[in-house]
Design a protein around this motif. Structure first.
Motif, PDB file in Angstrom:
ATOM      1  N   GLN A  45      27.683 -25.987 -82.523  1.00  0.00           N
ATOM      2  CA  GLN A  45      28.518 -24.897 -82.935  1.00  0.00           C
ATOM      3  C   GLN A  45      30.026 -25.092 -83.589  1.00  0.00           C
ATOM      4  O   GLN A  45      30.418 -26.246 -82.999  1.00  0.00           O
ATOM      5  N   LEU A  46      30.303 -24.650 -84.288  1.00  0.00           N
ATOM      6  CA  LEU A  46      31.674 -25.063 -84.834  1.00  0.00           C
ATOM      7  C   LEU A  46      32.736 -24.774 -83.672  1.00  0.00           C
ATOM      8  O   LEU A  46      32.497 -23.713 -82.738  1.00  0.00           O
ATOM      9  N   ASN A  47      33.740 -25.449 -83.542  1.00  0.00           N
ATOM     10  CA  ASN A  47      34.780 -25.278 -82.639  1.00  0.00           C
ATOM     11  C   ASN A  47      35.845 -24.045 -83.174  1.00  0.00           C
ATOM     12  O   ASN A  47      36.670 -24.311 -84.089  1.00  0.00           O
ATOM     13  N   THR A  48      35.887 -23.164 -82.250  1.00  0.00           N
ATOM     14  CA  THR A  48      36.564 -22.114 -82.613  1.00  0.00           C
ATOM     15  C   THR A  48      38.204 -22.381 -82.566  1.00  0.00           C
ATOM     16  O   THR A  48      38.735 -21.531 -83.483  1.00  0.00           O
ATOM     17  N   ASN A  49      38.542 -23.345 -81.854  1.00  0.00           N
ATOM     18  CA  ASN A  49      39.809 -23.698 -81.935  1.00  0.00           C
ATOM     19  C   ASN A  49      40.382 -24.155 -83.376  1.00  0.00           C
ATOM     20  O   ASN A  49      41.379 -23.894 -83.912  1.00  0.00           O
ATOM     21  N   ALA A  50      39.728 -24.981 -83.602  1.00  0.00           N
ATOM     22  CA  ALA A  50      39.745 -25.797 -85.090  1.00  0.00           C
ATOM     23  C   ALA A  50      39.751 -24.680 -86.186  1.00  0.00           C
ATOM     24  O   ALA A  50      40.696 -24.639 -87.017  1.00  0.00           O
ATOM     25  N   GLN A  52      39.994 -21.421 -86.057  1.00  0.00           N
ATOM     26  CA  GLN A  52      41.009 -20.333 -86.075  1.00  0.00           C
ATOM     27  C   GLN A  52      42.374 -20.823 -86.424  1.00  0.00           C
ATOM     28  O   GLN A  52      43.422 -20.279 -86.825  1.00  0.00           O
ATOM     29  N   LEU A  53      42.737 -22.098 -86.155  1.00  0.00           N
ATOM     30  CA  LEU A  53      43.754 -22.738 -86.503  1.00  0.00           C
ATOM     31  C   LEU A  53      43.826 -22.923 -87.924  1.00  0.00           C
ATOM     32  O   LEU A  53      45.009 -22.765 -88.329  1.00  0.00           O
ATOM     33  N   GLU A 112      47.173 -16.079 -83.153  1.00  0.00           N
ATOM     34  CA  GLU A 112      45.882 -17.250 -82.743  1.00  0.00           C
ATOM     35  C   GLU A 112      44.749 -16.773 -83.299  1.00  0.00           C
ATOM     36  O   GLU A 112      43.897 -17.435 -83.961  1.00  0.00           O
ATOM     37  N   LYS A 113      44.161 -15.616 -83.109  1.00  0.00           N
ATOM     38  CA  LYS A 113      42.890 -15.027 -83.497  1.00  0.00           C
ATOM     39  C   LYS A 113      42.913 -14.523 -85.088  1.00  0.00           C
ATOM     40  O   LYS A 113      41.591 -14.557 -85.682  1.00  0.00           O
TER      41      LYS A 113
END
Lengths: 334, 334
Positions: A45-50, A52-53, A112-113
């Motif tokens: 799964q893609l890393n949401t943090n990266a 959205q960053l 952030e989002k």
DNA sequence: TTGTAGGCGTTATCAC
DNA sequence: GTGATAACGCCTACAA
């Protein structure tokens, strides 16, 4: 496990992997298939943090729920979830307690989002006037009136609380009720409470009924226990009320229990009306009379308005969805 | 507005700013003050995405709630919130519906939030056996029995559902009930349902009472409407039941309404018992007899166990917190 | 159609 | 104490 690993595994580059995982064009069917298979196999799964960053704009619709134990908002979120599932967008729900500042939270989460738009479930005029200018994406204020605020990106859908409450009280009066008490919240800190309160007063005054806020109004929390306490406080006034209007179904249920405990029968001795139209109202004994908010319509319209906002960049809309008075077993004519 | 802007504004470097904003040592009081002031003035907040992307370990405790409309979990989360507020940790709550795979979700969020530990509110043995080995931080399974699973980082706190239900049924029997029906969920897909079901069967068999699952068991959803339908299905069996045990308070409330609609009085004609001990049970008419789960204890113990897990790296614990049978107005001896 | 490289905003590891 | 600087995992021009 990162996008790099998938790239290494399949022999493609991270760029291609990213494109595939984001359903972007310009990828060969062969590559798409291989990469999707590899991702599937390893449960990647893609890393949401990266994500959205880096992203300038996500496909997220942010939902800010004020009052995490508000069951009406619970139903609304469910409704929203199912509707959004049929769109290319994704719902991000954030819960906060009744006392947090929803607008400041929105500012933070916006950064952030990177949402396309924001749905506020509940909110106070004061917070909006103070900080809403820091938000630039389209927003919809749900269950509160946002008109009259000077913002080009704020729409709203709500039911006309004041009008609905006025109708409730007038109906009660037309059924012969003369001594009506009210259980509600803090009118200084909740716009909703204030609206509903005004509706009561308007109807009572129009009909020449006396109402002393200090005596006939119970200011309590929006909960079962609050309603219970409110009813007891009212009983202590020894006013022989024939009806109590409660600003929330949960309060009404607490009140009914208190009245029963004090030997009063609902509705034979005293009528009780709630507000919200929670599912449980249909199941309690007696079935609860209430002002039913149209959750379906609220969900549908708020989403439509929000999408119009960020898809076509149109002007804000302020819309009233009708509330429905539901007269059930908890009320009786005198 | 980023950490860089604050650095530029104050004349310090991003490193120092980061240290200040994270309450780290090795910063002069002067720098700390200047930077905090600048951050305050502009309302600056660290970007969680960047933070979590970089951090090896956060101060987060992840809470995975399975079944977003489960009111018991709602109270539990509130309880956890207040307790964690007094610690240096931070709670990250994630809600998912009853049919999602909680363990896979945990794997994903583990990678992203880098939590110190995870609290599972609800969960199925099957999912844990399948994928839990992919999680390496300490975890606590709350309200389900996690013992007997081969994981060195999984503790659990739960009430002995089977035992509690057995006691309920035996008490009913001792009060003269012979025809007892059950409303519950799907025993194949819910460990909780299975446990409670087994408790029923054990008690009924031990007392030589006949029970035909096809006739005397209603398999419905965990909701008011589910309980309503369940009770109607049971009534259609024309079995003159004297008591119904429901595996959840919400089911019990729906059942009481259905029974009432069919002309039966609770508890005069038929007794009803629920499970969970939801606050509302105290407010409905009649007050609901139930198996009350000790939310306070569940919250306290699960947190303690989790902290022990990541603070002292100790072995998993599996603990039973006692459930309390609460006999209220919805039950009557025959 | 695919690969490369820079940067998103932070933390962490070095030197100084 | 403080300041550079290299990651973190991904997206997105841009080049190939």
């Amino acid at each position: 496990m990162t996008i790099k690993d998938i790239a290494a595994q399949t022999g493609y580059s991270v760029g291609t992997v990213s494109r595939v995982l984001n359903n972007q064009p310009n990828v060969s069917e062969k590559a798409r298939k291989a990469i999707l298979e590899a991702a599937e196999a390893s449960g990647f799964q893609l890393n949401t943090n990266a994500q959205q960053l880096k992203q300038v704009r996500s496909q997220n619709i942010l939902v800010l729920v004020k009052g995490s134990s508000n069951q009406l908002f619970g139903s609304l979120v469910e409704e929203l979830q199912t509707r959004v599932a049929a769109t290319p967008y994704h719902l991000v729900v954030d819960y906060m307690d009744e006392y947090s500042n929803e607008v400041l939270r929105a500012v933070q989460l916006s950064r952030e989002k990177k949402p396309l738009g924001i749905l506020f479930l509940g909110g106070n005029r004061k917070s909006f006037l103070a900080d809403f200018d820091r938000i630039d994406v389209p927003c919809v204020l749900v269950t509160n009136d946002g008109s009259g605020m000077p913002f080009g990106n704020l729409s709203s859908v709500f039911c006309d609380d004041e009008q609905a409450v006025r109708e409730v009280i007038e109906q009660l009066i037309s059924w012969g009720h003369q001594r009506i008490a009210i259980i509600g919240g803090d009118r200084d800190n909740s716009d909703t409470t204030r609206c509903r309160y005004d509706g009561c007063i308007a109807a009572l005054e129009a009909n020449g009924l006396e109402f002393d806020p200090l005596r006939d109004y119970a200011n309590v929390r929006f909960s079962y226990a609050g309603g219970y306490k409110g009813a007891e406080a009212l009983l202590a006034q020894k006013q022989e009320y024939t009806a109590i209007f409660c600003m929330a179904d949960v309060m009404a249920m607490g009140a009914i229990r208190a009245l029963t405990d004090h030997g009063l029968r609902v509705p034979e001795d005293i009528s009780v009306v709630g507000f919200d139209g929670l599912p449980i109202g249909e199941f309690i004994i007696p079935r609860l009379s209430t002002v039913s908010q149209d959750v379906q319509a609220l969900a549908q319209r708020s989403l439509e308005m929000l999408r119009k906002g960020f898809e076509t960049h149109s002007d804000p809309i302020h819309e009233i969805v009708p509330a429905q008075l539901q007269w059930k077993e908890s009320v009786k004519a005198i």
